[in-house]
Scaffold this motif. Structure first.
Motif, mmCIF file in Angstrom:
data_model
loop_
_atom_site.group_PDB
_atom_site.id
_atom_site.type_symbol
_atom_site.label_atom_id
_atom_site.label_comp_id
_atom_site.label_asym_id
_atom_site.label_seq_id
_atom_site.Cartn_x
_atom_site.Cartn_y
_atom_site.Cartn_z
ATOM 1 N N LEU A 1 13.052 4.860 9.683
ATOM 2 C CA LEU A 1 12.206 3.659 9.657
ATOM 3 C C LEU A 1 11.988 3.056 11.038
ATOM 4 O O LEU A 1 10.941 2.474 11.310
ATOM 5 N N ARG B 1 3.809 1.242 8.890
ATOM 6 C CA ARG B 1 5.011 0.671 8.251
ATOM 7 C C ARG B 1 6.232 0.782 9.176
ATOM 8 O O ARG B 1 7.012 -0.152 9.305
ATOM 9 N N PHE C 1 3.691 -7.889 3.769
ATOM 10 C CA PHE C 1 3.915 -6.500 3.346
ATOM 11 C C PHE C 1 5.233 -6.417 2.573
ATOM 12 O O PHE C 1 6.275 -6.844 3.064
ATOM 13 N N TYR D 1 -0.705 4.279 6.801
ATOM 14 C CA TYR D 1 0.275 3.196 6.640
ATOM 15 C C TYR D 1 1.703 3.703 6.884
ATOM 16 O O TYR D 1 2.575 2.932 7.256
ATOM 17 N N LEU D 2 1.908 5.001 6.701
ATOM 18 C CA LEU D 2 3.222 5.602 6.952
ATOM 19 C C LEU D 2 3.696 5.291 8.379
ATOM 20 O O LEU D 2 4.865 4.941 8.590
ATOM 21 N N ASN E 1 6.646 -3.578 1.148
ATOM 22 C CA ASN E 1 7.353 -2.291 1.047
ATOM 23 C C ASN E 1 7.655 -1.694 2.416
ATOM 24 O O ASN E 1 7.457 -0.497 2.640
ATOM 25 N N LEU E 2 8.113 -2.539 3.342
ATOM 26 C CA LEU E 2 8.431 -2.030 4.678
ATOM 27 C C LEU E 2 9.628 -1.079 4.664
ATOM 28 O O LEU E 2 9.779 -0.248 5.538
ATOM 29 N N LEU E 3 10.450 -1.205 3.635
ATOM 30 C CA LEU E 3 11.633 -0.341 3.561
ATOM 31 C C LEU E 3 11.337 0.975 2.842
ATOM 32 O O LEU E 3 12.217 1.792 2.626
ATOM 33 N N GLY E 4 10.097 1.162 2.444
ATOM 34 C CA GLY E 4 9.713 2.416 1.774
ATOM 35 C C GLY E 4 9.113 2.131 0.422
ATOM 36 O O GLY E 4 9.186 1.019 -0.091
ATOM 37 N N ASP E 5 8.457 3.169 -0.153
ATOM 38 C CA ASP E 5 7.853 3.023 -1.478
ATOM 39 C C ASP E 5 8.938 2.925 -2.532
ATOM 40 O O ASP E 5 9.882 3.706 -2.527
ATOM 41 N N TYR F 1 8.325 -2.322 10.718
ATOM 42 C CA TYR F 1 9.781 -2.402 10.519
ATOM 43 C C TYR F 1 10.482 -2.537 11.881
ATOM 44 O O TYR F 1 11.363 -3.373 12.059
ATOM 45 N N PRO G 1 0.824 -1.210 0.000
ATOM 46 C CA PRO G 1 0.000 0.000 0.000
ATOM 47 C C PRO G 1 0.863 1.268 0.000
ATOM 48 O O PRO G 1 2.026 1.214 0.401
ATOM 49 N N HIS G 2 0.294 2.373 -0.437
ATOM 50 C CA HIS G 2 1.071 3.620 -0.389
ATOM 51 C C HIS G 2 0.970 4.225 1.015
ATOM 52 O O HIS G 2 0.077 3.864 1.792
ATOM 53 N N ALA G 3 1.886 5.136 1.308
ATOM 54 C CA ALA G 3 2.018 5.644 2.677
ATOM 55 C C ALA G 3 0.749 6.288 3.228
ATOM 56 O O ALA G 3 0.518 6.280 4.442
#
Lengths: 180, 191
Positions: free
Chosen positions: B115, B168, A173, B164-165, A175-179, B172, A125-127
């Motif tokens: 992160l 996430r 998931f 989700y920001l 994209n835990l490291l970012g988009d 992490y 998903p996106h942020a």
């Protein structure tokens, strides 16, 4: 002339009356305690394992070219695709700024019919996607409803066809490291 | 005269007795039934999760009841781990002065390229160590005689508006702390 027998009872019957009031008090206290401690809100959960990937596994995957079904959520659309091109990429536009959960679910059913043994889906998903949308999407990815067409999987144990209970229950998931 | 009195007395005696006690037996029966029902539903629920105030959970069609595990609550303004408030969010610069306040994690509390959430990481590690210590002391062992391994399950209960920001970063951080499974909590649909 005989005398009429007495109607008065000779022995007084002592009726035993239990004192139920203290018992009632105790029961009342217990009921109140249980009512307060009982949660009437049913909490349910959706599980997701931590994505773990090693270099060797990645190289093995490149050779094998698995489905690796991926669902990407952007600000305007949902994309269902496979990094190894095993399925035709499907783009589903949002309705009123939110993902079209029914269309996503129906599209995933088509993929499951094609790959019935596949259980994993990579979720990206996106942020800005909120938790409500995340849960809705995860539901449409993993659950099969009674109104959905039945999907049969060959059982490894009995070699019989059994009906699938879930669509893609292993949501990871991606994209835990970012988009990216 | 005497005879008259005697008759009067007899009439008085024949009057039915007024019951001075309430019949509580039927009431007690009802209470016992309620008690049995409550005890039954209490014993079948193995979870201690509830919806805390200030948080609105999203609905889900999932049927899985989450067993007990380490528990993280994310509200719009703060993060609570195992009933201990570990950090407060800060208001985003854009939303200051506006009616629709938005919050984010203070950048000073992040590392590894923004992160990893440091207070959460510390709390997770502390909880993991405590859990491992308890397992080491426990008599329950694996077949090899080793203490049971750390299950590494984290239940996440977030407000439906959380982006989700933030989630996430939480995932992490939990992954970095050695947690292997996340449980996203929601309310059963139709409730």
């Amino acid at each position: 002339m005989l005398k009429r027998p007495s109607t008065r009872s000779k022995t007084s019957k002592d009726q035993l009356i239990l004192n139920l009031v203290p018992m009632l008090d105790a029961l009342m206290t217990l009921i109140i305690f249980l009512l307060f401690s009982l949660s009437f809100l049913a909490i349910v959960s959706i599980e997701s394992p931590v994505p773990v990937s090693t270099k060797a596994e990645a190289q093995k995957n490149i050779k094998k070219k698995p489905l690796q079904l991926t669902i990407t959520v952007d600000q305007n659309l949902v994309q269902i695709w496979s990094p190894f091109g095993r399925i035709k990429t499907k783009k589903i536009a949002h309705i009123d700024g939110l993902p079209d959960l029914i269309a996503v679910h129906n599209e995933l059913i088509k993929v499951k019919e094609k790959f019935p043994n596949e259980k994993q889906i990579v979720f990206m998903p996106h942020a800005g996607t909120n938790y409500d949308t995340l849960v809705g999407l995860m539901d449409s990815m993993r659950s099969l409803e009674t109104t959905d067409p039945p999907i049969f999987i060959k059982s490894k144990k009995s070699d019989l066809d059994i009906e699938a209970k879930y669509l893609f229950p292993n949501i990871v998931f991606g994209n835990l490291l970012g988009d990216s | 005269m005497r005879a008259n009195l005697s008759i009067r007395h007899r009439r008085v005696r024949k009057k039915p007795k007024v019951m001075d006690e309430l019949p509580l037996t039927s009431m007690l029966d009802i209470f016992v039934i309620i008690l049995v029902f409550l005890l039954k539903s209490h014993s079948t629920s193995t979870t201690s999760f509830s919806s805390p105030p200030g948080i609105e959970l999203p609905p889900s069609i999932s049927q899985n009841v989450p067993p007990d595990s380490h528990h993280l609550i994310i509200t719009a303004e703060s993060m609570t781990f195992e009933d201990e408030r570990i950090m407060d969010f800060v208001q985003t610069p854009d939303s200051i002065g506006s009616n629709d306040a938005k919050y984010e994690i203070n950048k000073s509390k992040l590392d590894e390229g923004g992160l990893r959430v440091l207070p959460l990481y510390d709390a997770l590690i502390k909880a993991k160590q405590k859990s491992e210590l308890l397992r080491a002391k426990s008599k329950i062992r694996t077949k090899d005689g080793q203490p049971l391994p750390f299950d590494g399950v984290l239940a996440i209960q977030a407000d439906k508006t959380i982006d989700y920001l933030i989630i996430r970063k939480v995932l992490y951080t939990a992954g970095a702390a050695g947690y292997r499974l996340f449980r996203f909590l929601a309310v059963r649909k139709g409730q």
